[in-house]
Design an enzyme around this catalytic site. Structure first.
Site, mmCIF file in Angstrom:
data_model
loop_
_atom_site.group_PDB
_atom_site.id
_atom_site.type_symbol
_atom_site.label_atom_id
_atom_site.label_comp_id
_atom_site.label_asym_id
_atom_site.label_seq_id
_atom_site.Cartn_x
_atom_site.Cartn_y
_atom_site.Cartn_z
ATOM 1 N N SER A 165 0.837 -1.320 -0.108
ATOM 2 C CA SER A 165 -0.033 0.049 0.030
ATOM 3 C C SER A 165 0.791 1.285 0.110
ATOM 4 O O SER A 165 0.294 2.225 -0.559
ATOM 5 C CB SER A 165 -1.044 -0.106 1.382
ATOM 6 O OG SER A 165 -0.287 -0.047 2.444
ATOM 7 N N ASP A 411 -2.892 6.078 12.502
ATOM 8 C CA ASP A 411 -2.400 5.376 11.483
ATOM 9 C C ASP A 411 -0.747 6.144 11.180
ATOM 10 O O ASP A 411 -0.916 7.255 10.572
ATOM 11 C CB ASP A 411 -3.070 5.230 10.035
ATOM 12 C CG ASP A 411 -2.355 4.602 8.837
ATOM 13 O OD1 ASP A 411 -1.102 4.100 9.067
ATOM 14 O OD2 ASP A 411 -3.013 4.126 7.948
ATOM 15 N N HIS A 414 0.972 5.056 6.978
ATOM 16 C CA HIS A 414 0.795 5.660 5.659
ATOM 17 C C HIS A 414 0.749 7.304 5.588
ATOM 18 O O HIS A 414 0.759 8.047 6.628
ATOM 19 C CB HIS A 414 -0.773 5.276 5.036
ATOM 20 C CG HIS A 414 -0.851 4.002 4.788
ATOM 21 N ND1 HIS A 414 -1.428 3.002 5.781
ATOM 22 C CD2 HIS A 414 -0.552 3.109 4.014
ATOM 23 C CE1 HIS A 414 -1.286 1.851 5.369
ATOM 24 N NE2 HIS A 414 -0.868 1.872 4.052
#
Length: 435
Positions: A165, A411, A414
């Site tokens: 990702s 998070d 990311h």
């Protein structure tokens, strides 16, 4: 350049020899050595250079893994020029400077292709200071990203990002950097399983992403459902995914985060279809080495490296432990709006042993498989302010306990867009055209 010393014009080599009155043997030897040195001057210079102290790798600071440096070779495909400072410039050694004139390179609302996990302003982030920073190498300036130049280079070609990702984020960044230069009727964005394709129709060009977090076949290969804690990769399985990478002109690989599940990794010796599976455990470093060597073998067998380019993006750092940067324990990237200023900072979540694996393997194979290494780890490590944290789409409803403690679901892997990953692509742009 200092001028060479030139002897007075009334002295010649012949007169010197006559004055010394050499014996016939020494005179003949002198003439032979003079002619040999003249005829093989270049070869002798290269031989001497191999033993020169300046030709050896300098001592690397213990806080950072050794950088990958490719030796000078014939001009790589797509290269059009050299930077003003030539090979002396290390693009990955520098500092972040605030730049409100040229940053961000696009607006979040203007790029419809950003995944909802990365649209931090839309998801409520109250400030956008993270968008106004530009990477400045110490020894040179980065060329400005030029979307038209990139699209012209991609005319009739295909560019592919392969990995997890984080590489999908870099792919999305590249799409956002390019799409504003393309009319709305002349571009498309299509997802099909593991493959996502952005097409610039007028250029007959594509920028693509392929989901393969381990590069090898694994039990985490489903592009949607892949949250598996007991991860496993299959040995000698690079072609499972590699068959879908063929025909690309530029490939950007990454693979790191999914390996970080412990000190060991399960390797499947047979097939995932076997009822009785033969599984061995090896160190994470050895398993990672298997994957990287398999990737290089695939590149060497499959790609015409006189016409194509291969990049590898180093590990993307996380900021899950506030004590790493000297703050009180128990925090992470949540509510962080400033970057880390310690130039030697290296977070505990960035495993140096893995960095050494990729460095050593790329060094070993640099002559037969020239991979351009994008060493984004250190420059990204300073950016604890640039993560999505809580400002992203949540796939599952938050519990009251999570809502009461945002640190628990932030998070810190990311990155918000626009932001840090645009810099990764600026570095890729520079290495592609000015390597």
């Amino acid at each position: 350049m200092k001028a060479s010393h030139i002897p007075p014009s009334n002295i010649s080599y012949v007169s010197v020899v006559r004055k010394i009155k050499l014996s016939p043997f020494l005179y003949t030897l002198f003439i032979f050595l003079f002619l040999f040195a003249y005829l093989y001057e270049e070869e002798l210079a290269q031989l001497v250079g191999q033993f020169s102290p300046s030709s050896q790798f300098s001592r690397v600071d213990a806080k950072q893994p050794a950088p990958v440096r490719l030796e000078k070779r014939e001009k790589l495909p797509f290269v059009i020029d050299e930077l003003d400072d030539g090979e002396s410039c290390n693009l990955f050694s520098g500092k972040w400077v605030r730049d409100e004139l040229t940053r961000p390179l696009y607006q979040e609302a203007d790029c419809p292709y950003i995944q909802p996990q990365l649209t931090c302003l839309e998801r409520g982030r109250p400030e956008k200071d993270y968008q106004f920073w530009r990477w400045q190498p110490f020894e040179c300036d980065l060329p400005s990203f030029n979307a038209t130049m990139m699209l012209e280079a991609l005319r009739g070609k295909r560019m592919l990002y392969v990995g997890d990702s984080l590489n999908r984020g870099q792919f999305t960044s590249m799409v956002c950097l390019l799409q504003s230069a393309i009319p709305s009727h002349a571009k498309s964005f299509v997802k099909n399983g593991s493959l996502t394709v952005f097409t610039a129709m007028d250029y007959n060009a594509t920028v693509e992403f392929y989901w393969a977090p381990f590069l090898l076949e694994s039990n985490s290969d489903d592009a949607i459902v892949h949250r598996i804690s007991d991860r496993m990769v299959r040995r000698d399985s690079i072609n499972t995914h590699g068959d879908h990478w063929k025909g690309r002109d530029i490939i950007v690989f990454n693979s790191y985060l999914w390996w970080m599940t412990g000190l060991e990794m399960k390797i499947l010796e047979g097939s995932f279809k076997d009822e009785e599976k033969q599984i061995v455990k090896v160190s994470t470093e050895d398993a990672y080495s298997i994957a990287i060597n398999s990737m290089l073998g695939w590149v060497n067998r499959t790609m015409d490296l006189t016409k194509t380019r291969v990049f590898f993006t180093s590990m993307s750092p996380t900021h899950g432990k506030s004590q790493d940067w000297g703050a009180a324990p128990g925090g992470n990237c949540y509510n962080q709006t400033t970057m880390i200023e310690d130039p030697n900072y290296w977070g505990s979540d960035s495993r140096k042993s893995i960095m050494r694996v990729i460095s050593d393997i790329l060094q070993e194979h640099q002559d037969d498989v020239p991979v351009t290494f994008l060493n984004i780890t250190q420059l990204s490590a300073y950016r604890k302010d640039a993560h999505t944290a809580i400002y992203k789409k949540q796939w599952n409803p938050l519990t009251p306990e999570q809502i009461a403690n945002p640190v628990s679901y932030a998070d810190c892997v990311h990155w918000c867009m626009p932001g840090l990953q645009d810099t990764w692509n600026e570095l890729l742009f520079t290495k592609l055209f000015y390597a």
